[in-house]
Design an enzyme around this catalytic site. Structure first.
Site, PDB file in Angstrom:
ATOM      1  N   LYS A   1      -8.572   7.600   4.231  1.00  0.00           N
ATOM      2  CA  LYS A   1      -9.669   6.335   4.181  1.00  0.00           C
ATOM      3  C   LYS A   1     -11.105   6.076   4.834  1.00  0.00           C
ATOM      4  O   LYS A   1     -11.219   5.389   4.676  1.00  0.00           O
ATOM      5  CB  LYS A   1      -8.321   5.492   4.830  1.00  0.00           C
ATOM      6  CG  LYS A   1      -7.231   5.437   3.397  1.00  0.00           C
ATOM      7  CD  LYS A   1      -6.151   4.205   4.290  1.00  0.00           C
ATOM      8  CE  LYS A   1      -5.212   4.058   3.492  1.00  0.00           C
ATOM      9  NZ  LYS A   1      -4.200   4.894   4.057  1.00  0.00           N
TER      10      LYS A   1
ATOM     11  N   PHE B   1       2.822  -3.333   4.867  1.00  0.00           N
ATOM     12  CA  PHE B   1       2.932  -4.456   5.117  1.00  0.00           C
ATOM     13  C   PHE B   1       4.494  -4.922   3.705  1.00  0.00           C
ATOM     14  O   PHE B   1       5.031  -4.084   2.733  1.00  0.00           O
ATOM     15  CB  PHE B   1       2.470  -5.550   4.203  1.00  0.00           C
ATOM     16  CG  PHE B   1       1.477  -6.079   5.073  1.00  0.00           C
ATOM     17  CD1 PHE B   1       0.766  -4.842   6.121  1.00  0.00           C
ATOM     18  CD2 PHE B   1       1.022  -7.214   5.273  1.00  0.00           C
ATOM     19  CE1 PHE B   1       0.312  -5.878   6.802  1.00  0.00           C
ATOM     20  CE2 PHE B   1      -0.826  -7.328   5.386  1.00  0.00           C
ATOM     21  CZ  PHE B   1      -0.669  -6.757   7.351  1.00  0.00           C
TER      22      PHE B   1
ATOM     23  N   CYS C   1       0.931  -1.348  -0.221  1.00  0.00           N
ATOM     24  CA  CYS C   1       0.247   0.582   0.260  1.00  0.00           C
ATOM     25  C   CYS C   1       0.457   1.016  -0.111  1.00  0.00           C
ATOM     26  O   CYS C   1       0.096   2.244   0.128  1.00  0.00           O
ATOM     27  CB  CYS C   1      -0.878  -0.187   1.094  1.00  0.00           C
ATOM     28  SG  CYS C   1       0.005  -0.717   2.871  1.00  0.00           S
TER      29      CYS C   1
ATOM     30  N   HIS D   1      -1.545   7.745   7.405  1.00  0.00           N
ATOM     31  CA  HIS D   1      -1.406   6.647   6.583  1.00  0.00           C
ATOM     32  C   HIS D   1      -3.310   5.783   7.190  1.00  0.00           C
ATOM     33  O   HIS D   1      -3.811   5.551   6.791  1.00  0.00           O
ATOM     34  CB  HIS D   1      -0.808   5.900   7.068  1.00  0.00           C
ATOM     35  CG  HIS D   1      -0.664   4.243   6.248  1.00  0.00           C
ATOM     36  ND1 HIS D   1      -1.133   4.232   5.307  1.00  0.00           N
ATOM     37  CD2 HIS D   1      -0.528   2.833   6.804  1.00  0.00           C
ATOM     38  CE1 HIS D   1      -0.887   3.109   4.682  1.00  0.00           C
ATOM     39  NE2 HIS D   1      -0.756   2.167   5.554  1.00  0.00           N
TER      40      HIS D   1
ATOM     41  N   HIS E   1      -9.229   2.098   1.752  1.00  0.00           N
ATOM     42  CA  HIS E   1      -8.271   1.938   1.708  1.00  0.00           C
ATOM     43  C   HIS E   1      -7.851   0.829  -0.235  1.00  0.00           C
ATOM     44  O   HIS E   1      -8.641  -0.225  -0.060  1.00  0.00           O
ATOM     45  CB  HIS E   1      -7.989   0.488   3.162  1.00  0.00           C
ATOM     46  CG  HIS E   1      -6.344   1.036   2.598  1.00  0.00           C
ATOM     47  ND1 HIS E   1      -5.617   0.582   1.320  1.00  0.00           N
ATOM     48  CD2 HIS E   1      -5.176  -0.240   3.692  1.00  0.00           C
ATOM     49  CE1 HIS E   1      -3.988   0.875   1.528  1.00  0.00           C
ATOM     50  NE2 HIS E   1      -3.578   0.025   3.202  1.00  0.00           N
TER      51      HIS E   1
ATOM     52  N   GLU F   1       1.228   4.801  14.608  1.00  0.00           N
ATOM     53  CA  GLU F   1       1.511   6.355  13.483  1.00  0.00           C
ATOM     54  C   GLU F   1       1.535   7.429  14.322  1.00  0.00           C
ATOM     55  O   GLU F   1       2.035   8.600  14.640  1.00  0.00           O
ATOM     56  CB  GLU F   1       0.722   6.151  12.462  1.00  0.00           C
ATOM     57  CG  GLU F   1       0.253   7.197  11.549  1.00  0.00           C
ATOM     58  CD  GLU F   1       0.050   7.180   9.912  1.00  0.00           C
ATOM     59  OE1 GLU F   1       0.088   8.392   8.798  1.00  0.00           O
ATOM     60  OE2 GLU F   1      -1.026   6.693  10.633  1.00  0.00           O
TER      61      GLU F   1
END
Length: 424
Positions: free
Chosen positions: A345, A411, A174, A313, A350, A324
């Site tokens: 988001k 990831f 992502c 994010h 996402h 975060e």
């Protein structure tokens, strides 16, 4: 020598298209809906065998590739490429350019593509598996390789617009689109190109993909009534992410070249930070995020106290959101309490490889319109996510913010952060 880089074009394929006239919407409409806190999430249901899907998701249901691209071209593409090429075409047109521009101006070798996708044309291969195992067919369609290759979107954009400098594809989960934008920025900043189309696209709602994320136990649940509020970053009751499909593109341009052709400049892209956590395949790492943000700020020549906004994010996972926020508090210190932060988001879901481009586009527009979008559905902030100035419920208008970051943490431990400056 380093060159300044302007953002001169924006394009998007988004789930709000088609709510008025067919294929209506576009960049301005999308931004208005996001700043109004409108959710694009709805319940996605299928009748797949052996088990139907029923999850909150974001779909570009009204997107008609044959209308946006023409039937002949659209049949040569899988859905992720259709979405991506349509967004790139819109961004190119928004920048005041036509399809013959590069050839007519001698810019072919100075113009390129950098594109992100996490999944590429996976749907083409999934259909092939179904043909074999469910339908008993002896072979897959002969165009499966061409449809399924991850660099198909970049290749089509390059061919259709005559961009001969590069046709690069980045697949970094992502962080794919943010990485593509950052690398395109570096191409121009370092004098390797004058003009780049950069962005990302993904079509994530293949049966196998949904089931895989479901098995990982990070998808937010919901029914028809609750689906629009299913993605709740930083909320005490957040329950996971919401998958979606879409695409966004930015035209990045050497500043002097943009000025010389009297282009509209939305914002300046001024910094890029990218690194690897080198700690864990799926668990985010605060130190890696801190380092990536500091890299972007340093390259942009910004001190932490100067920054006004971060598009976080913020995936609405139990573990990821507090990490975060802790990283933001580390980077910005006391200034974090005045730092506007939102996770869009919550409204657009996402979009995997496309997410970084959608959020970069929203960050550029936030500076351009001096309006900071909110985190939708955030009526309460989890104590573990406190310590920043969350933009909640309604947009922050007239904020006079002059610089912003867009964060993408993936990831695999890959982090990508983009820094933008307002042009007023």
């Amino acid at each position: 020598m380093h060159y300044r880089v302007a953002v001169t074009g924006l394009g998007i394929v988004n789930p709000f298209d088609g709510e008025g006239e067919p294929n209506s919407g576009g960049v301005t409409d999308f931004f208005q809906r996001i700043t109004n806190g409108q959710s694009a999430v709805s319940l996605y249901e299928t009748q797949d065998i052996p088990r139907p899907i029923s999850v909150p998701a974001v779909r570009c249901a009204a997107f008609r590739p044959e209308l946006r691209l023409g039937k002949a071209l659209s049949t040569m593409m899988e859905r992720f490429a259709q979405l991506g090429v349509a967004a790139a075409f819109d961004a190119w047109q928004d920048a005041g350019l036509d399809k013959e521009y590069c050839q007519a101006s001698g810019m072919t070798e100075a113009s390129g593509v950098a594109w992100g996708t996490a999944l590429g044309g996976l749907m083409a291969f999934e259909r092939g598996y179904r043909d074999f195992w469910q339908h008993g067919r002896e072979r897959v369609p002969p165009m499966s390789v061409v449809l399924g290759m991850n660099n198909a979107a970049a290749g089509h954009i390059s061919i259709q617009l005559g961009l001969g400098n590069s046709a690069l594809t980045y697949s970094v989960a992502c962080a794919s689109a943010a990485t593509a934008i950052g690398e395109a920025f570096q191409h121009i900043r370092n004098g390797r190109a004058k003009l780049m189309v950069a962005g990302g696209s993904d079509a994530t709602l293949a049966y196998a993909v949904v089931r895989a994320w479901e098995a990982l136990k990070v998808l937010s649940p919901g029914d028809k009534a609750t689906a629009p509020q299913a993605c709740r970053p930083f909320h005490p009751e957040r329950a996971g992410l919401v998958l979606g499909e879409g695409a966004a593109a930015l035209v990045l341009e050497d500043w002097d070249h943009a000025v010389a052709r009297n282009a509209r400049i939305y914002a300046e892209i001024a910094g890029y930070g990218a690194n690897a956590d080198h700690m864990h395949l799926v668990r985010p790492d605060q130190n890696g995020q801190v380092a990536a943000m500091n890299m972007a700020l340093n390259e942009a020549g910004l001190s932490p106290s100067e920054l006004g906004y971060v598009n976080a994010h913020g995936t609405a996972t139990r573990e990821g959101d507090p990490i975060e926020i802790a990283a933001l508090r580390t980077v910005f210190g006391r200034h974090a309490e005045q730092l506007a932060v939102s996770a869009t988001k919550s409204a657009h879901g996402h979009l995997m490889g496309a997410t970084g481009a959608v959020e970069a586009l929203l960050t550029v527009l936030a500076l351009h319109y001096d309006t900071l979008p909110p985190t939708a559905h955030l009526d309460r902030v989890d104590a573990s996510c406190a310590g920043v100035a969350h933009v909640r419920g309604t947009a922050l208008r007239g904020s006079k913010v002059t610089s912003a970051l867009s964060n993408s943490f993936a990831f695999g431990g890959s982090n990508a952060v983009l820094a933008f400056k307002a042009v007023r």
